[in-house]
Design a protein around this motif. Structure first.
Motif, PDB file in Angstrom:
ATOM      1  N   THR A   1      -5.810   3.320  10.056  1.00  0.00           N
ATOM      2  CA  THR A   1      -5.065   2.119   9.744  1.00  0.00           C
ATOM      3  C   THR A   1      -4.350   2.308   8.424  1.00  0.00           C
ATOM      4  O   THR A   1      -4.925   2.806   7.471  1.00  0.00           O
ATOM      5  CB  THR A   1      -5.998   0.898   9.651  1.00  0.00           C
ATOM      6  OG1 THR A   1      -6.671   0.762  10.896  1.00  0.00           O
ATOM      7  CG2 THR A   1      -5.224  -0.358   9.337  1.00  0.00           C
ATOM      8  N   THR A   2      -3.098   1.881   8.364  1.00  0.00           N
ATOM      9  CA  THR A   2      -2.312   1.956   7.147  1.00  0.00           C
ATOM     10  C   THR A   2      -1.785   0.576   6.825  1.00  0.00           C
ATOM     11  O   THR A   2      -1.247  -0.099   7.690  1.00  0.00           O
ATOM     12  CB  THR A   2      -1.118   2.913   7.342  1.00  0.00           C
ATOM     13  OG1 THR A   2      -1.620   4.195   7.671  1.00  0.00           O
ATOM     14  CG2 THR A   2      -0.272   2.999   6.089  1.00  0.00           C
ATOM     15  N   ASP A   3      -1.933   0.161   5.584  1.00  0.00           N
ATOM     16  CA  ASP A   3      -1.325  -1.069   5.096  1.00  0.00           C
ATOM     17  C   ASP A   3      -0.451  -0.688   3.924  1.00  0.00           C
ATOM     18  O   ASP A   3      -0.893   0.031   3.029  1.00  0.00           O
ATOM     19  CB  ASP A   3      -2.378  -2.079   4.640  1.00  0.00           C
ATOM     20  CG  ASP A   3      -3.192  -2.603   5.813  1.00  0.00           C
ATOM     21  OD1 ASP A   3      -2.577  -3.072   6.773  1.00  0.00           O
ATOM     22  OD2 ASP A   3      -4.430  -2.525   5.755  1.00  0.00           O
ATOM     23  N   ALA A   4       0.796  -1.138   3.926  1.00  0.00           N
ATOM     24  CA  ALA A   4       1.713  -0.736   2.872  1.00  0.00           C
ATOM     25  C   ALA A   4       2.796  -1.788   2.701  1.00  0.00           C
ATOM     26  O   ALA A   4       2.928  -2.701   3.497  1.00  0.00           O
ATOM     27  CB  ALA A   4       2.348   0.605   3.223  1.00  0.00           C
ATOM     28  N   THR A   5       3.574  -1.600   1.646  1.00  0.00           N
ATOM     29  CA  THR A   5       4.743  -2.427   1.413  1.00  0.00           C
ATOM     30  C   THR A   5       5.942  -1.509   1.321  1.00  0.00           C
ATOM     31  O   THR A   5       5.925  -0.524   0.604  1.00  0.00           O
ATOM     32  CB  THR A   5       4.599  -3.229   0.107  1.00  0.00           C
ATOM     33  OG1 THR A   5       3.448  -4.052   0.214  1.00  0.00           O
ATOM     34  CG2 THR A   5       5.812  -4.102  -0.143  1.00  0.00           C
ATOM     35  N   ASN A   6       6.993  -1.828   2.054  1.00  0.00           N
ATOM     36  CA  ASN A   6       8.227  -1.075   2.017  1.00  0.00           C
ATOM     37  C   ASN A   6       9.158  -1.800   1.066  1.00  0.00           C
ATOM     38  O   ASN A   6       9.618  -2.892   1.345  1.00  0.00           O
ATOM     39  CB  ASN A   6       8.833  -1.001   3.417  1.00  0.00           C
ATOM     40  CG  ASN A   6      10.126  -0.237   3.450  1.00  0.00           C
ATOM     41  OD1 ASN A   6      10.984  -0.426   2.604  1.00  0.00           O
ATOM     42  ND2 ASN A   6      10.267   0.607   4.443  1.00  0.00           N
ATOM     43  N   LYS A   7       9.460  -1.185  -0.079  1.00  0.00           N
ATOM     44  CA  LYS A   7      10.288  -1.820  -1.107  1.00  0.00           C
ATOM     45  C   LYS A   7      11.711  -2.071  -0.618  1.00  0.00           C
ATOM     46  O   LYS A   7      12.335  -3.048  -0.989  1.00  0.00           O
ATOM     47  CB  LYS A   7      10.325  -0.939  -2.360  1.00  0.00           C
ATOM     48  CG  LYS A   7       8.958  -0.605  -2.910  1.00  0.00           C
ATOM     49  CD  LYS A   7       8.405  -1.721  -3.741  1.00  0.00           C
ATOM     50  CE  LYS A   7       7.139  -1.277  -4.440  1.00  0.00           C
ATOM     51  NZ  LYS A   7       5.967  -1.957  -4.085  1.00  0.00           N
ATOM     52  N   SER A  11       8.971  -5.525   2.977  1.00  0.00           N
ATOM     53  CA  SER A  11       8.113  -5.839   4.107  1.00  0.00           C
ATOM     54  C   SER A  11       6.666  -5.450   3.861  1.00  0.00           C
ATOM     55  O   SER A  11       6.367  -4.588   3.049  1.00  0.00           O
ATOM     56  CB  SER A  11       8.630  -5.108   5.352  1.00  0.00           C
ATOM     57  OG  SER A  11       8.677  -3.721   5.124  1.00  0.00           O
ATOM     58  N   ALA A  12       5.781  -6.126   4.575  1.00  0.00           N
ATOM     59  CA  ALA A  12       4.370  -5.762   4.610  1.00  0.00           C
ATOM     60  C   ALA A  12       4.138  -5.065   5.942  1.00  0.00           C
ATOM     61  O   ALA A  12       4.563  -5.554   6.986  1.00  0.00           O
ATOM     62  CB  ALA A  12       3.498  -6.997   4.498  1.00  0.00           C
ATOM     63  N   ILE A  13       3.498  -3.910   5.903  1.00  0.00           N
ATOM     64  CA  ILE A  13       3.334  -3.091   7.092  1.00  0.00           C
ATOM     65  C   ILE A  13       1.862  -2.826   7.354  1.00  0.00           C
ATOM     66  O   ILE A  13       1.124  -2.464   6.447  1.00  0.00           O
ATOM     67  CB  ILE A  13       4.050  -1.739   6.929  1.00  0.00           C
ATOM     68  CG1 ILE A  13       5.530  -1.946   6.634  1.00  0.00           C
ATOM     69  CG2 ILE A  13       3.872  -0.867   8.164  1.00  0.00           C
ATOM     70  CD1 ILE A  13       6.242  -0.695   6.177  1.00  0.00           C
ATOM     71  N   SER A  14       1.463  -2.998   8.593  1.00  0.00           N
ATOM     72  CA  SER A  14       0.125  -2.625   9.027  1.00  0.00           C
ATOM     73  C   SER A  14       0.293  -1.750  10.257  1.00  0.00           C
ATOM     74  O   SER A  14       0.989  -2.119  11.199  1.00  0.00           O
ATOM     75  CB  SER A  14      -0.686  -3.870   9.365  1.00  0.00           C
ATOM     76  OG  SER A  14      -1.923  -3.508   9.903  1.00  0.00           O
ATOM     77  N   ALA A  15      -0.325  -0.553  10.238  1.00  0.00           N
ATOM     78  CA  ALA A  15      -0.179   0.366  11.368  1.00  0.00           C
ATOM     79  C   ALA A  15      -1.516   0.992  11.706  1.00  0.00           C
ATOM     80  O   ALA A  15      -2.336   1.244  10.829  1.00  0.00           O
ATOM     81  CB  ALA A  15       0.838   1.445  11.026  1.00  0.00           C
ATOM     82  N   GLU A  16      -1.693   1.231  12.998  1.00  0.00           N
ATOM     83  CA  GLU A  16      -2.912   1.883  13.462  1.00  0.00           C
ATOM     84  C   GLU A  16      -2.552   2.806  14.619  1.00  0.00           C
ATOM     85  O   GLU A  16      -1.825   2.427  15.528  1.00  0.00           O
ATOM     86  CB  GLU A  16      -3.930   0.853  13.917  1.00  0.00           C
ATOM     87  CG  GLU A  16      -5.249   1.455  14.322  1.00  0.00           C
ATOM     88  CD  GLU A  16      -6.312   0.401  14.586  1.00  0.00           C
ATOM     89  OE1 GLU A  16      -7.373   0.779  15.083  1.00  0.00           O
ATOM     90  OE2 GLU A  16      -6.082  -0.773  14.300  1.00  0.00           O
TER      91      GLU A  16
END
Length: 95
Positions: A1-7, A11-16
């Motif tokens: 799982t990845t949680d990040a912010t794309n400047k 955006s707020a991103i959650s990926a699995e």
């Protein structure tokens, strides 16, 4: 799982990612973007989807849609022939 912010898109991103029993590598992504970046985001995603499906032989599926409940929140489901297909996807110009 990845949680990040794309400047760039604000955006707020959650990926699995996970490997299905058939060996297909699947990725589920949730992204919430800033309203003022919506049109830019939609253009980028349409180009990414087209590039993925037209130019990546290991890509099996790339679908996305917007939440019916929360505007500017998007969901993606991608499938690749093995994890190596997804790794190859991440190295493309359109990614």
């Amino acid at each position: 799982t990845t949680d990040a912010t794309n400047k760039n898109m604000g955006s707020a991103i959650s990926a699995e990612g996970y490997i299905h029993r058939t060996g297909v590598y699947c990725v589920n992504v949730n992204i919430s973007i800033k309203a003022d970046r919506r049109e830019d985001f939609l253009e980028v995603i349409r180009n990414n989807q087209k590039g993925t499906m037209d130019k990546e032989p290991l890509a099996l599926e790339y679908t996305w849609g917007e939440s019916a409940e929360k505007r500017n929140t998007f969901f993606f489901h991608e499938k690749y022939k093995g994890r190596s297909g997804f790794v190859a996807h991440q190295r493309t110009k359109h990614f």
